[in-house]
Design a protein around this motif. Structure first.
Motif, mmCIF file in Angstrom:
data_model
loop_
_atom_site.group_PDB
_atom_site.id
_atom_site.type_symbol
_atom_site.label_atom_id
_atom_site.label_comp_id
_atom_site.label_asym_id
_atom_site.label_seq_id
_atom_site.Cartn_x
_atom_site.Cartn_y
_atom_site.Cartn_z
ATOM 1 N N ILE A 131 -18.023 16.327 -38.510
ATOM 2 C CA ILE A 131 -17.060 16.170 -39.579
ATOM 3 C C ILE A 131 -15.721 16.721 -39.097
ATOM 4 O O ILE A 131 -15.640 17.352 -38.041
ATOM 5 C CB ILE A 131 -17.513 16.905 -40.852
ATOM 6 N N VAL A 132 -14.650 16.490 -39.837
ATOM 7 C CA VAL A 132 -13.349 17.023 -39.470
ATOM 8 C C VAL A 132 -13.369 18.537 -39.649
ATOM 9 O O VAL A 132 -13.749 19.057 -40.704
ATOM 10 C CB VAL A 132 -12.237 16.391 -40.322
ATOM 11 N N LEU A 133 -12.993 19.247 -38.605
ATOM 12 C CA LEU A 133 -12.986 20.703 -38.600
ATOM 13 C C LEU A 133 -11.559 21.211 -38.643
ATOM 14 O O LEU A 133 -10.641 20.561 -38.131
ATOM 15 C CB LEU A 133 -13.676 21.229 -37.342
ATOM 16 N N GLY A 134 -11.372 22.395 -39.222
ATOM 17 C CA GLY A 134 -10.058 23.009 -39.280
ATOM 18 C C GLY A 134 -9.772 23.861 -38.064
ATOM 19 O O GLY A 134 -10.486 23.810 -37.054
ATOM 20 N N SER A 135 -8.731 24.657 -38.142
ATOM 21 C CA SER A 135 -8.338 25.524 -37.037
ATOM 22 C C SER A 135 -9.485 26.469 -36.671
ATOM 23 O O SER A 135 -10.201 26.979 -37.537
ATOM 24 C CB SER A 135 -7.114 26.343 -37.431
ATOM 25 N N THR A 136 -9.651 26.691 -35.386
ATOM 26 C CA THR A 136 -10.720 27.579 -34.924
ATOM 27 C C THR A 136 -10.369 29.045 -35.070
ATOM 28 O O THR A 136 -11.254 29.906 -35.005
ATOM 29 C CB THR A 136 -11.009 27.327 -33.437
ATOM 30 N N GLY A 137 -9.079 29.350 -35.262
ATOM 31 C CA GLY A 137 -8.650 30.728 -35.209
ATOM 32 C C GLY A 137 -8.523 31.180 -33.759
ATOM 33 O O GLY A 137 -8.944 30.493 -32.824
ATOM 34 N N ALA A 138 -7.951 32.378 -33.585
ATOM 35 C CA ALA A 138 -7.670 32.853 -32.234
ATOM 36 C C ALA A 138 -8.929 33.103 -31.428
ATOM 37 O O ALA A 138 -8.931 32.936 -30.201
ATOM 38 C CB ALA A 138 -6.822 34.120 -32.308
ATOM 39 N N GLU A 139 -10.030 33.517 -32.087
ATOM 40 C CA GLU A 139 -11.258 33.802 -31.354
ATOM 41 C C GLU A 139 -11.994 32.538 -30.949
ATOM 42 O O GLU A 139 -12.901 32.590 -30.123
ATOM 43 C CB GLU A 139 -12.176 34.696 -32.187
ATOM 44 N N GLY A 140 -11.635 31.400 -31.517
ATOM 45 C CA GLY A 140 -12.224 30.139 -31.132
ATOM 46 C C GLY A 140 -13.590 29.896 -31.724
ATOM 47 O O GLY A 140 -14.127 30.690 -32.498
ATOM 48 N N LYS A 141 -14.169 28.764 -31.354
ATOM 49 C CA LYS A 141 -15.518 28.383 -31.762
ATOM 50 C C LYS A 141 -16.387 28.181 -30.521
ATOM 51 O O LYS A 141 -15.918 27.738 -29.469
ATOM 52 C CB LYS A 141 -15.493 27.086 -32.574
ATOM 53 N N CYS A 142 -17.667 28.488 -30.674
ATOM 54 C CA CYS A 142 -18.638 28.346 -29.598
ATOM 55 C C CYS A 142 -19.580 27.195 -29.943
ATOM 56 O O CYS A 142 -20.275 27.242 -30.956
ATOM 57 C CB CYS A 142 -19.427 29.645 -29.428
ATOM 58 N N ILE A 143 -19.580 26.161 -29.134
ATOM 59 C CA ILE A 143 -20.503 25.043 -29.309
ATOM 60 C C ILE A 143 -21.689 25.276 -28.376
ATOM 61 O O ILE A 143 -21.518 25.383 -27.168
ATOM 62 C CB ILE A 143 -19.844 23.697 -28.948
ATOM 63 N N GLU A 235 -19.921 34.419 -29.875
ATOM 64 C CA GLU A 235 -21.323 34.116 -29.564
ATOM 65 C C GLU A 235 -21.465 33.348 -28.251
ATOM 66 O O GLU A 235 -22.578 33.156 -27.773
ATOM 67 C CB GLU A 235 -21.956 33.341 -30.716
ATOM 68 N N CYS A 236 -20.378 32.885 -27.666
ATOM 69 C CA CYS A 236 -20.393 32.316 -26.315
ATOM 70 C C CYS A 236 -20.274 33.476 -25.333
ATOM 71 O O CYS A 236 -19.170 33.849 -24.910
ATOM 72 C CB CYS A 236 -19.236 31.334 -26.122
ATOM 73 N N LYS A 237 -21.392 34.061 -24.983
ATOM 74 C CA LYS A 237 -21.416 35.299 -24.195
ATOM 75 C C LYS A 237 -20.797 35.084 -22.817
ATOM 76 O O LYS A 237 -21.226 34.216 -22.060
ATOM 77 C CB LYS A 237 -22.861 35.782 -24.050
ATOM 78 N N GLY A 238 -19.779 35.875 -22.506
ATOM 79 C CA GLY A 238 -19.123 35.796 -21.202
ATOM 80 C C GLY A 238 -17.977 34.816 -21.140
ATOM 81 O O GLY A 238 -17.145 34.908 -20.240
ATOM 82 N N HIS A 239 -17.913 33.876 -22.076
ATOM 83 C CA HIS A 239 -16.809 32.913 -22.102
ATOM 84 C C HIS A 239 -15.571 33.575 -22.702
ATOM 85 O O HIS A 239 -15.670 34.439 -23.565
ATOM 86 C CB HIS A 239 -17.177 31.690 -22.946
ATOM 87 N N CYS A 240 -14.399 33.142 -22.267
ATOM 88 C CA CYS A 240 -13.184 33.697 -22.874
ATOM 89 C C CYS A 240 -11.984 32.792 -22.612
ATOM 90 O O CYS A 240 -11.796 32.305 -21.490
ATOM 91 C CB CYS A 240 -12.890 35.098 -22.322
ATOM 92 N N THR A 241 -11.182 32.576 -23.683
ATOM 93 C CA THR A 241 -9.903 31.869 -23.555
ATOM 94 C C THR A 241 -8.724 32.824 -23.635
ATOM 95 O O THR A 241 -7.585 32.406 -23.421
ATOM 96 C CB THR A 241 -9.755 30.813 -24.668
#
Length: 776
Positions: A131-143, A235-241
């Motif tokens: 579905i259409v998702l909004g802003s992820t925020g600064a911490e982002g989203k983990c797929i 929740e994306c352990k070790g990942h970082c933007t």
């Protein structure tokens, strides 16, 4: 260095594409609608497992409107009927009935469709959208998701971020967040993707099939996904933007200063102008981590950030650490990635790069493997002056090995994609006269084949291919050797990708050739010692396949050997993307495992020895000038490449010849199937061949006759290779003993193998009752 930069830019370019589309919904039952609410990706925590057969559900994932090809719901119970993998990604009690969603890649859509007055051409790939998702925020989203790819028509999977407009329709260029083009060997693999985006968007899974003109598009295949969840970024352990902080990475206390967060350099002579995402896609959002080399920093000062603790990787499940780096400025120092074993407290560098690399972001990667829990540490060291800012961005970990990039950053020699050069690997010098032909670094464009290189997957990449020559004969070989490897205290694994394809197989059967891996060393007298650790023969399929070989005791060098059979004219043997990682890995594919005693006699007798004492009669290797008449090699059809005995004696029984195998060690299986090919030849009345098993406990232990065959009234015009096999007990170490007799002629033997488990004795007339014989 410039060559490396060009290579990285080429790699980046394969991800930059444009795609538009909109939404169409699967038909949903009322029960499905209940699950949609419970498992909506907008909740940020729930997982869509696609239900259980017969109650399969789609959650909020929908086929793209106007897409000619569709994803379908599936389950293991339906897989042999409708397609898809035989179990879901859950692997629990309901793995067979568990649901997933998949794209049957052999499908061909109608040539032209009309949707909302828009002409849609024939479909190449299939798309499912959130579905259409909004802003992820600064911490982002983990797929997070599981994926499974198999079949000749399957070509990969991509996860895409698609911006949308106010009406919820695709708007603008998409971004490829993650992608793979490799099969998973019918296994489910788990991956995660961290991303940030400040506007409305959709997440799209694109199932990628072979190109429509590709002859393999008609073969069955699938791309499947399961257990999709869109969770909070941490929740994306070790990942970082580095948009909302350090994502669990911590500045160490025992260094000289700290890493900082930034959005753009204040000095155009060093540091990046924007973060990596803005550098590639444009936009104004985004940050990165960097070291500030200005006062009061001094040359040699170091800053470290360390990850949270990771669980140990399995021996066959390394990870690939990817990150983007910016190293621009006259005073750039050194950036190093290391692994800390948290159980033993040891630390080892796995990636290191020094000096200026240009005013751009470039992707780096390195395989990560550890038998114990571990942390990853990134260390930046100040260089010769204050124009030495070093930045990193978009750290991620994905399943599977990957060659260290750039090549010069590898902590140990050996990793190679062949995009720039051979990375220190080389053909054996012709003056050594150890081989006949060479391996060639070849571009995908020069192949004139549907196979491209493995690294980039297009005709711009490079790979190593076995050269062809109109003058070569079957059995011609090429050696490709590494530099001397650095000694290690733990076992290592060599991984690579290979193709062994023989498109047209004649009536005599596959005869492409062989690909082998050897440990090459020298003995005390300076002679070359070759220890095989991986070997495959003849046709294996038209696509790239993953391979592993265990290096228990690193020796002087690793050697790739290619041998052409008689089918070289239309055949193709190649390898690419060599990677070394720590661990006691399994041999892959399983058929490439080299067992003691197995032999095809192409080079030597593989430690089989003559046991005939004080007699000129013996087993010998066939040569071009000395061999049974009209009997080519079974493996490749060459004039030599097998063993035989040839006797002339009127007194049957007075001329026994014996051949003894090396010690066959105890195996996990209680029994082994000993297989070989034989051919009787000569003009005598008879020839005898018998197989015996002898325990290795002592030289005087009785031998057990397990197979015996006598050929009578032999036809000398054209000997024929015939298959044979017999079960051997493997609960104790043992030898195989081959004994032969003849009045005028003998037997030839080729292609000796051992496989796990029992087997019926063949041919039937070779079966006999067990009897104990004293072997002298």
């Amino acid at each position: 260095m410039k060559l490396w930069l060009i290579t990285v830019l080429i790699t980046i370019s394969i991800y930059l594409e444009c795609q538009c589309g909109s939404i169409i919904q699967f038909p949903d039952t009322s029960e499905n609608l209940i699950r949609l609410k419970r498992q909506s990706p907008t909740t940020g925590s729930e997982t869509c497992d696609f239900g259980v057969d017969p109650n399969l559900v789609t959650c909020d994932w929908k086929n793209r409107n106007g897409s000619a090809l569709k994803w379908e719901l599936g389950a293991g119970t339906l897989s042999n009927w409708l397609g898809g993998p035989p179990v879901d990604a859950g692997q629990g009690d309901d793995a067979l009935r568990g649901g997933y969603i998949f794209f049957e890649t052999s499908l061909l859509a109608a040539p032209v469709l009309r949707v909302d007055d828009i002409t849609i051409r024939e479909g190449q790939n299939a798309f499912i959208e959130s579905i259409v998702l909004g802003s992820t925020g600064a911490e982002g989203k983990c797929i997070s998701f599981g994926f499974n790819i198999d079949g000749l028509s399957a070509a990969g999977l991509r996860v895409i971020l698609q911006p949308t407009n106010k009406e919820g329709k695709p708007d603008g260029f998409f971004r490829v967040l993650w992608g793979t083009k490799d099969p998973t060997n019918k296994n489910w693999m788990i991956s995660e993707v961290l991303y940030t985006y400040n506007k409305e968007h959709q997440i799209v899974f694109e199932g990628v099939a072979k190109d429509l003109p590709d002859p393999f598009r008609k073969f069955r295949g699938y791309v499947a996904v399961d257990n999709i969840a869109i969770k909070q970024g941490l929740e994306c352990k070790g990942h970082c933007t580095f948009e909302g902080g350090f994502c669990g990475w911590i500045n160490d206390e025992d260094d000289d200063f700290n890493w900082s967060l930034g959005r753009g350099s204040k000095n155009p002579s060093t540091g990046p102008a924007t973060d990596r995402s803005s550098f590639i896609y444009g936009g104004i959002e985004g940050g990165y981590a960097f070291i500030d080399s200005t006062y009061p920093r001094r040359p040699g000062d170091m800053a470290r950030i360390s990850s949270m603790e990771f669980e140990a990787t399995g021996p066959d499940t390394p990870m690939c650490l990817r990150f983007w780096t910016h190293m621009y400025g006259n005073g750039i120092g050194t950036l190093t990635v290391s692994i800390t074993d948290t159980r033993e407290g040891s630390n080892r560098d796995i990636w290191s790069l020094s000096g200026e690399a240009g005013n751009s972001w470039y992707q780096a990667e390195v395989p990560v493997a550890s038998p114990n829990p571990f942390k990853v540490t990134i260390t930046a060291k100040i260089g010769k002056n204050n124009l030495g800012d070093i930045a990193v961005d978009d750290i991620s970990l994905t399943p599977g090995s990957c060659p260290t990039a750039p090549q010069i950053a590898a902590s140990t020699s050996g990793d190679c994609t062949f995009e720039v050069d051979e990375c220190g690997w080389s053909n054996v010098a012709s003056r050594e006269r150890l081989d006949d032909i060479d391996w060639e670094r070849t571009s995908g464009a020069a192949l004139r084949s549907t196979v491209h290189d493995h690294t980039l997957g297009n005709d711009k990449g490079y790979l190593m291919t076995l050269s062809r020559s109109a003058l070569q004969r079957p059995g011609s070989r090429a050696w490709f050797t590494s530099r001397d490897l650095k000694a290690t205290t733990t076992p290592r694994c060599l991984s690579f990708w290979f193709v062994m394809n023989e498109p047209f197989i004649d009536a005599t059967g596959p005869s492409l050739g062989a690909l082998s891996i050897f440990l090459r060393s020298t003995d005390n007298s300076g002679g070359i010692v070759m220890k095989p650790i991986w070997r495959l023969y003849n046709h294996q399929g038209p696509d790239w396949q993953y391979a592993q070989a265990l290096i228990k005791d690193p020796n002087d060098a690793i050697l790739f050997e290619g041998i052409w059979g008689s089918g070289r004219a239309n055949g193709f043997i190649a390898f690419d993307d060599i990677t070394f990682f720590d661990g006691s890995c399994s041999t892959m594919p399983a058929g490439a495992k080299v067992r003691p005693g197995e032999c095809r006699f192409e080079r030597d007798m593989c430690d089989w020895i003559n046991g005939t004492d004080k007699s000129p009669a013996s087993w010998r290797m066939a040569t071009v000038n000395r061999r049974p008449a009209n009997l080519p090699d079974k493996t490749f059809g060459s004039p030599d490449g097998y063993i035989y005995y040839d006797l002339f004696n009127q007194i049957l029984g007075a001329n026994m010849v014996r051949l003894v195998s090396p010690v066959i060690p105890v195996t996990d299986e209680p029994q082994l199937c000993f297989s070989f090919w034989y051919a009787a030849f000569g003009a005598g009345e008879s020839a005898l061949l018998q197989i015996m098993r002898q325990d290795n406990s002592s030289g005087d232990s009785p031998a057990e006759k397990i197979w015996s065959l006598e050929a009578k009234n032999m036809d000398t015009t054209r000997p024929t290779w015939m298959p044979a096999q017999v079960t051997v007990e493997s609960n104790k170490p043992f030898h195989i003993v081959m004994e032969g007799q003849a009045t005028n002629g003998g037997f030839a033997i080729d292609d000796i193998t051992f496989t796990p488990g029992s087997c019926p004795t063949r041919p039937d007339k070779a079966s006999l009752k067990t009897q104990k014989l004293k072997v002298k």
